[in-house]
Design a protein around this motif. Structure first.
Motif, short mmCIF file in Angstrom:
data_model
loop_
_atom_site.label_atom_id
_atom_site.label_comp_id
_atom_site.label_asym_id
_atom_site.label_seq_id
_atom_site.Cartn_x
_atom_site.Cartn_y
_atom_site.Cartn_z
N VAL A 1 63.29 38.70 54.52
CA VAL A 1 61.92 39.19 54.32
C VAL A 1 61.11 38.10 53.65
N GLU A 2 59.82 38.17 53.87
CA GLU A 2 58.88 37.29 53.19
C GLU A 2 58.06 38.11 52.20
N VAL A 3 57.90 37.59 50.99
CA VAL A 3 57.13 38.30 49.97
C VAL A 3 55.94 37.44 49.56
N ARG A 4 54.88 38.10 49.20
CA ARG A 4 53.67 37.42 48.76
C ARG A 4 53.16 38.07 47.48
N SER A 5 52.48 37.29 46.68
CA SER A 5 51.84 37.85 45.49
C SER A 5 50.76 38.84 45.92
N GLY B 1 69.79 35.66 48.54
CA GLY B 1 69.22 34.35 48.31
C GLY B 1 67.71 34.42 48.29
N SER B 2 67.09 33.61 47.43
CA SER B 2 65.63 33.57 47.39
C SER B 2 65.20 32.12 47.29
N GLY B 3 63.97 31.88 47.69
CA GLY B 3 63.46 30.51 47.63
C GLY B 3 62.06 30.41 48.19
N LEU C 1 67.95 37.60 52.53
CA LEU C 1 67.26 36.35 52.23
C LEU C 1 65.79 36.69 51.97
N VAL C 2 65.30 36.30 50.79
CA VAL C 2 63.92 36.60 50.40
C VAL C 2 63.19 35.29 50.16
N PHE C 3 62.24 35.00 51.02
CA PHE C 3 61.43 33.79 50.88
C PHE C 3 60.02 34.16 50.46
#
Length: 335
Positions: free
Chosen positions: A198-202, A177-179, A34-36
């Motif tokens: 995981v959490e991703v940021r610009s 899944g991403s969102g 899961l990638v948020f």
């Protein structure tokens, strides 16, 4: 899939996301990723890039569910079983607003009307078998589709009983899944089915953003040269994944590590035992990927936030977030 695939190794930064996807490629029982986070941070690029670098699967020719042998091919598939052929690891998109029939498969209406025959038209779950099922904006998925995915994820099998049909076939895939969490929360039942999150940021570093532009421009202006430049890096990742799959079962998990897993989940108040199991599997996959024969606290520390942060109950008094809570617990329990 149209256009060239961006090399997995060429993705700038996003180390947690890339590692999480590698771990699920080594240990499919983790249950998916899961990638948020922000849009445009390489979520779909990563899953397609990883699938492209993995070895092709061997499947029965013309089998709609990618059966690995003639014996595994469902009996509803008509005609003699073809020979085994190589095909790329499947990556199937599950769009928002998709109908249940499109997901599970249904009666082939055209054939029923033209020939008067009752036949099954496979759906997205059949196409994703032995590959990846990718859902963008997974937190906006309709409830009845969520329920359907929960059933299939639990059993590894798709069962269709409607319109006089009774069909079943294997449906084992890595769910990605991403969102954006600001657009809606994910149902706890589905959230728990994802092995790691995981959490991703610009990127905020100017040089990192420039490097993203440089590599994307290189892909668009010279796709063949770009692919050649990164092929060696992708092959290195592929070899490491294949070697890790071979040594995975031989990685030793000492009693002390099992105790660490249990104490960490107790300290965090994680519900059920899925957290401990996932933490152990993720740590073992990481050890296998690194070529390490024995589990220790170093692997647990690296994967704890991935395996546990999405399993915690919300604490309205803690504004730091679940990943920070896991970090504090790791510091205390695994000191």
């Amino acid at each position: 899939m149209s256009g060239p695939v961006f090399s997995f190794s060429a993705i700038v930064g996003q180390d947690d996301m890339k590692l999480a996807m590698i771990l699920t490629a080594i240990e499919p029982r983790l249950g998916g990723v899961l990638v948020f986070g922000d849009r445009g941070t390489g979520k779909s690029t990563a899953v397609r890039g990883l699938a492209a670098l993995l070895p092709p699967i061997r499947a029965v020719a013309n089998c709609p569910v990618n059966s690995a042998s003639a014996q595994e091919r469902p009996d509803w598939v008509e005609g003699p079983a073809g020979r085994l052929t190589s095909r790329p690891t499947p990556v199937v998109d599950l769009p928002l607003g998709v109908s249940e029939d499109r997901v599970t498969g249904a009666l082939d209406i055209e054939r029923a009307l033209v020939k008067g025959e009752k036949a099954f038209q496979p759906g997205l779950l059949a196409a994703a078998n032995r590959g990846y099922l990718y859902i963008d904006e997974v937190n906006l998925l309709e409830d009845h589709i969520v329920d359907l995915l929960l059933d299939v994820a639990q059993s590894g099998e798709n069962l269709v009983e409607r319109e006089g049909l009774s069909i079943r076939h294997a449906a084992r895939f890595v769910l990605v899944g991403s969102g954006n969490p600001e657009e809606g929360e994910l149902r706890p039942q589905l959230l728990d089915r994802f092995g790691v999150s995981v959490e991703v940021r610009s990127p905020t570093d100017i040089e990192e953003r420039i490097e993203v532009l440089r590599r994307r421009d290189a892909l668009e202006t010279d796709p063949e040269g770009f692919a050649a430049r990164w092929r060696r890096h992708d092959l290195r990742v592929r070899r490491a994944i294949l070697a890790a799959r071979e040594r995975l079962r031989d990685v030793e998990a000492p009693e002390a590590v099992l105790r660490d897993c249990a104490e960490l989940c107790l300290a965090l108040g994680a519900d059920g035992l899925r957290g401990e199991l996932t933490l152990l599997r993720a740590a073992r996959a990481l050890a296998a990927y690194r070529g390490e024969a024995r589990l220790g606290r170093a692997q647990l520390r690296r994967v704890a936030a991935m395996a546990l942060s999405h399993r915690l109950r919300r604490d309205p008094l803690d504004e730091a977030g679940s990943a920070a809570r896991v970090g504090r617990a790791v510091a205390e329990v695994l000191a």
